[in-house]
Structure formats: structure tokens, C-alpha cells
Motif scaffolding. Structure first.
Motif, short mmCIF file in Angstrom:
data_model
loop_
_atom_site.label_atom_id
_atom_site.label_comp_id
_atom_site.label_asym_id
_atom_site.label_seq_id
_atom_site.Cartn_x
_atom_site.Cartn_y
_atom_site.Cartn_z
N ASN A 1 0.82 -1.21 0.00
CA ASN A 1 0.00 0.00 0.00
C ASN A 1 0.86 1.26 0.00
O ASN A 1 0.51 2.25 -0.65
CB ASN A 1 -0.97 -0.02 1.18
CG ASN A 1 -2.18 -0.88 0.86
OD1 ASN A 1 -3.08 -0.45 0.14
ND2 ASN A 1 -2.19 -2.12 1.34
N ALA A 2 1.98 1.22 0.70
CA ALA A 2 2.89 2.38 0.70
C ALA A 2 3.39 2.65 -0.71
O ALA A 2 3.53 3.80 -1.14
CB ALA A 2 4.04 2.15 1.66
N ALA A 3 3.63 1.57 -1.45
CA ALA A 3 4.19 1.71 -2.81
C ALA A 3 3.19 2.40 -3.75
O ALA A 3 3.59 2.95 -4.78
CB ALA A 3 4.56 0.34 -3.36
N ARG A 4 1.90 2.40 -3.39
CA ARG A 4 0.89 3.04 -4.24
C ARG A 4 0.81 4.56 -4.01
O ARG A 4 0.17 5.28 -4.78
CB ARG A 4 -0.48 2.41 -3.98
CG ARG A 4 -0.51 0.91 -4.30
CD ARG A 4 -1.90 0.34 -4.12
NE ARG A 4 -2.84 1.01 -5.01
CZ ARG A 4 -4.00 1.53 -4.63
NH1 ARG A 4 -4.39 1.45 -3.38
NH2 ARG A 4 -4.78 2.13 -5.49
N SER A 5 1.41 5.03 -2.94
CA SER A 5 1.33 6.45 -2.60
C SER A 5 2.52 7.21 -3.16
O SER A 5 3.66 6.75 -3.01
CB SER A 5 1.30 6.60 -1.07
OG SER A 5 1.73 7.89 -0.68
N PRO A 6 2.30 8.38 -3.77
CA PRO A 6 3.44 9.18 -4.23
C PRO A 6 4.38 9.54 -3.08
O PRO A 6 5.56 9.82 -3.31
CB PRO A 6 2.78 10.45 -4.80
CG PRO A 6 1.34 10.13 -4.97
CD PRO A 6 1.01 8.96 -4.10
N LEU A 7 3.87 9.51 -1.87
CA LEU A 7 4.71 9.82 -0.71
C LEU A 7 5.42 8.58 -0.16
O LEU A 7 6.25 8.68 0.74
CB LEU A 7 3.85 10.42 0.42
CG LEU A 7 3.11 11.71 0.07
CD1 LEU A 7 2.17 12.11 1.21
CD2 LEU A 7 4.11 12.83 -0.19
N GLY A 8 5.02 7.41 -0.65
CA GLY A 8 5.61 6.17 -0.15
C GLY A 8 5.17 5.86 1.27
O GLY A 8 5.89 5.19 2.01
N LEU A 9 3.95 6.34 1.64
CA LEU A 9 3.51 6.19 3.02
C LEU A 9 2.17 5.45 3.11
O LEU A 9 1.39 5.48 2.16
CB LEU A 9 3.27 7.58 3.64
CG LEU A 9 4.47 8.50 3.85
CD1 LEU A 9 3.98 9.87 4.33
CD2 LEU A 9 5.43 7.88 4.88
N VAL A 10 1.92 4.84 4.27
CA VAL A 10 0.55 4.46 4.64
C VAL A 10 0.14 5.38 5.79
O VAL A 10 0.98 6.03 6.40
CB VAL A 10 0.44 2.97 5.07
CG1 VAL A 10 0.70 2.06 3.90
CG2 VAL A 10 1.37 2.67 6.25
N GLY A 11 -1.17 5.40 6.07
CA GLY A 11 -1.67 6.31 7.10
C GLY A 11 -1.62 5.70 8.48
O GLY A 11 -1.63 4.49 8.66
N SER A 12 -1.60 6.60 9.47
CA SER A 12 -1.78 6.18 10.87
C SER A 12 -3.13 6.72 11.32
O SER A 12 -3.63 7.70 10.75
CB SER A 12 -0.68 6.76 11.75
OG SER A 12 -0.94 8.14 11.96
N PRO A 13 -3.73 6.11 12.34
CA PRO A 13 -5.02 6.64 12.82
C PRO A 13 -4.93 8.12 13.18
O PRO A 13 -5.88 8.87 12.98
CB PRO A 13 -5.30 5.77 14.06
CG PRO A 13 -4.61 4.48 13.76
CD PRO A 13 -3.36 4.85 13.01
N ASP A 14 -3.77 8.56 13.66
CA ASP A 14 -3.67 9.96 14.05
C ASP A 14 -3.66 10.91 12.84
O ASP A 14 -4.03 12.08 12.98
CB ASP A 14 -2.43 10.19 14.93
CG ASP A 14 -2.65 11.39 15.84
OD1 ASP A 14 -3.75 11.48 16.44
OD2 ASP A 14 -1.75 12.25 15.91
N ASP A 15 -3.24 10.43 11.67
CA ASP A 15 -3.35 11.26 10.47
C ASP A 15 -4.82 11.61 10.21
O ASP A 15 -5.15 12.74 9.83
CB ASP A 15 -2.81 10.52 9.24
CG ASP A 15 -1.30 10.32 9.30
OD1 ASP A 15 -0.59 11.22 9.80
OD2 ASP A 15 -0.83 9.25 8.85
N VAL A 16 -5.68 10.63 10.40
CA VAL A 16 -7.12 10.85 10.18
C VAL A 16 -7.69 11.73 11.29
O VAL A 16 -8.45 12.66 11.05
CB VAL A 16 -7.86 9.50 10.11
CG1 VAL A 16 -9.35 9.72 9.82
CG2 VAL A 16 -7.24 8.59 9.05
N ALA A 17 -7.27 11.43 12.52
CA ALA A 17 -7.76 12.20 13.67
C ALA A 17 -7.43 13.69 13.53
O ALA A 17 -8.24 14.56 13.87
CB ALA A 17 -7.14 11.64 14.96
N ALA A 18 -6.24 13.99 13.01
CA ALA A 18 -5.84 15.39 12.85
C ALA A 18 -6.76 16.11 11.87
O ALA A 18 -7.11 17.28 12.05
CB ALA A 18 -4.39 15.46 12.38
#
Ligand SMILES: NC(=O)c1ccc[n+]([C@@H]2O[C@H](COP(=O)([O-])OP(=O)(O)OC[C@H]3O[C@@H](n4cnc5c(N)ncnc54)[C@H](O)[C@@H]3O)[C@@H](O)[C@H]2O)c1
Length: 251
Positions: free
Chosen positions: A207-224
Motif C-alpha cells: 500500500n505504501a508503494a501506491r502512494s506518491p509519498l511512499g507512506l501508509v496512514g496512521s489513525p492519528d493522520d485521520v484524527a488530525a
């Protein structure tokens, strides 16, 4: 403790785990008093302990968020504590099944919670917020609403409907001072995505490989993102779907 949300009472569903738990903790850290709702009583108590140990205020309410009468009971419970300012609908289930194999009970399981639960919760919250002339509603949608994924027809349908519910209610409730928005996460590391996967690290890497940022999310990303949408910093924002997905889709 930050004070952006001081004095506000927030209901957060799915607060026993994952994104709902992170959202409840984040809102409490910013000064909100929080009502934690979920079907899982033990998880709720853990979230409440985390909030209270950090000096916040949390109230637990066990509720099946697929059941309109239990949702109404949750709204009454919250309104009995203080003016109901914020409602975040995070409770949801994701399960894959080829559309041709879906039976009515599977259909009801996904739609009753993801769509019905969001609808009944938004309306229960709105009925209590309209007389106040103020309120903030945030639905947790999904990247799946924008990106067809084989096997996830019901989940994707439910989240696409949540997006339209969000926009429609923003129009209906805006004149009452109520803002309605959604946050649409991409792949986020929670029990929903990784707990049952035998090879979680490979799943995360894919999933990280699909993001231009090379990242997956954390619950706190959504919470913010939720915290922004229920603060006065977003006073000119309503009816929007805020995609917190590492750029995987950009509709
Ligand atoms: N994790 C992701 O990658 C991701 C991506 C996009 C969207 N989402 C959405 O985010 C939301 C939260 O997902 P999560 O990853 O935190 O999941 P999670 O599995 O960590 O938590 C789900 C929670 O919902 C509760 N729940 C289940 N059925 C319920 C019901 N009938 N009534 C009340 N509570 C119930 C469970 O007890 C659990 O605490 C969901 O709406 C999900 O669709 C998640």
C-alpha cells in the motif's frame, strides 16, 4: 493539552479501536469533553483510561451504531451531559465478497452500519444541534468511495453514499450553523486492515508503494483531519470530502 476545542462536547463512534480511538484522544487533547461509543465495552474503557490519565474527560456509552434506537439513546446520553457540539461517525465494517456471492445478511451487515448508521447518527445529532444554531458533524468515509476495488462493492457503495449524505446534509444544515464534512482515509494501519492479515508487513509495503509519498496512514493522520474540521479554523469549510490518503486517488 491544547485548547482549540475547549468547552465542546464531542461524540465519537468506533472509539474502542483504530481511527475512532485516535480521534477521541486527539479531540480530548485539544480540550473537548468526549463521549466514546462502540459495541466493544472493554476497548471503550481502555480509550477512556488513556484520555483520563492525560487529564481529559471521557464518558463511555456502549451502543450498536447500526441500530437507530441505540443511536438515539447515544445522542440522549450525550445531550444529558452538555450541549452536543461535535459528532464524528467512524463506526464501520469492511468485508470483501464477490458481488455475485453476496447474500441478504451480508448486505445488511455492511449497509446497516456504514450507511444506515451514518444516516441515523447524522440526523440524531442534527435534531439536537438545530435548536442550538451550531454544530459540527464529520463522517469517516473511505478511499474506496473513489476507487473501485474488486470484492468491495458493498463497502464502496456505502462510502460513496456517505459522501453524498455529507454533501446533502451540508446544504440542509448549513443555514442552521451546522457544518458537515467527511474525511476519506486511504490505507491506514488499524486492526481493520492489519490484525487479521498473516503478512501485515507485506500488506503495508504494497500500500505504501501506491502512494506518491511512499507512506501508509496512521489513525492519528485521520484524527488530525477530523480535529481541523470541528475547529473554528475550518469555519468556511462544509460539504467537503477531505482525502487523507497519501495521494493514492486525486478525484
Ligand atoms: N483502516 C483503514 O485503512 C480505513 C480506510 C478507509 C476508511 N476506514 C474507515 O474508518 C472507520 C474506522 O475504521 P478502523 O480502521 O478504525 O476500524 P477498526 O476495526 O480499528 O475499528 C472498528 C470499530 O468499530 C466497532 N464497531 C463494529 N461494529 C460496530 C457497531 N455495530 N456499532 C458500534 N461500533 C461498532 C468495533 O468494535 C471497533 O472498535 C470505518 O468507518 C472504516 O470504514 C478505515
Amino acid at each position: 493539552m491544547m485548547t482549540l476545542l475547549t468547552g465542546r462536547l464531542a461524540v465519537v463512534t468506533d472509539a474502542a479501536s483504530g481511527i475512532g480511538r485516535a480521534t477521541a484522544i486527539r479531540l480530548a487533547r485539544q480540550g473537548a469533553r468526549v463521549v466514546l461509543a462502540d459495541i466493544a465495552a472493554a476497548g471503550l474503557a481502555e480509550t477512556a483510561a488513556l484520555i483520563c490519565e492525560a487529564g481529559g474527560e471521557a464518558h463511555c456509552h456502549v451502543a450498536d451504531c447500526a441500530d437507530p434506537s441505540q443511536i438515539d439513546g447515544l445522542a440522549d446520553f450525550a445531550a444529558g451531559i452538555a450541549r452536543l457540539d461535535i459528532w464524528c461517525n467512524s463506526a464501520g465494517v469492511a468485508a470483501a465478497c464477490p458481488a455475485v456471492d453476496v447474500d441478504p445478511s451480508f448486505y445488511d451487515r455492511i449497509l446497516d452500519l456504514n450507511l444506515g448508521g451514518s444516516f441515523w447518527a447524522c440526523t440524531a445529532a442534527a435534531r439536537r444541534m438545530i435548536p442550538q444554531g451550531r454544530g459540527f458533524i464529520v463522517n469517516i468515509s473511505s478511499n474506496a468511495a473513489d476507487e473501485p476495488i474488486a470484492g468491495l462493492s458493498l463497502y464502496a457503495m456505502s462510502k460513496a453514499a456517505v459522501n453524498m449524505l455529507t454533501r446533502t446534509l451540508a446544504k440542509e444544515l448549513g443555514p442552521h450553523g451546522i457544518r458537515v464534512n467527511a474525511v476519506a482515509p486511504g490505507f491506514t494501519v488499524t486492526p481493520m486492515t492489519v490484525a487479521s492479515d498473516a503478512d501485515a508487513q507485506a500488506l503495508i509495503a504494497r500500500n505504501a508503494a501506491r502512494s506518491p509519498l511512499g507512506l501508509v496512514g496512521s489513525p492519528d493522520d485521520v484524527a488530525a483531519a477530523v480535529a481541523y474540521l470541528v475547529s473554528d479554523d475550518s469555519r468556511f469549510v462544509t460539504g467537503q470530502i477531505l482525502r487523507v490518503n497519501g495521494g493514492i486517488t486525486m478525484p
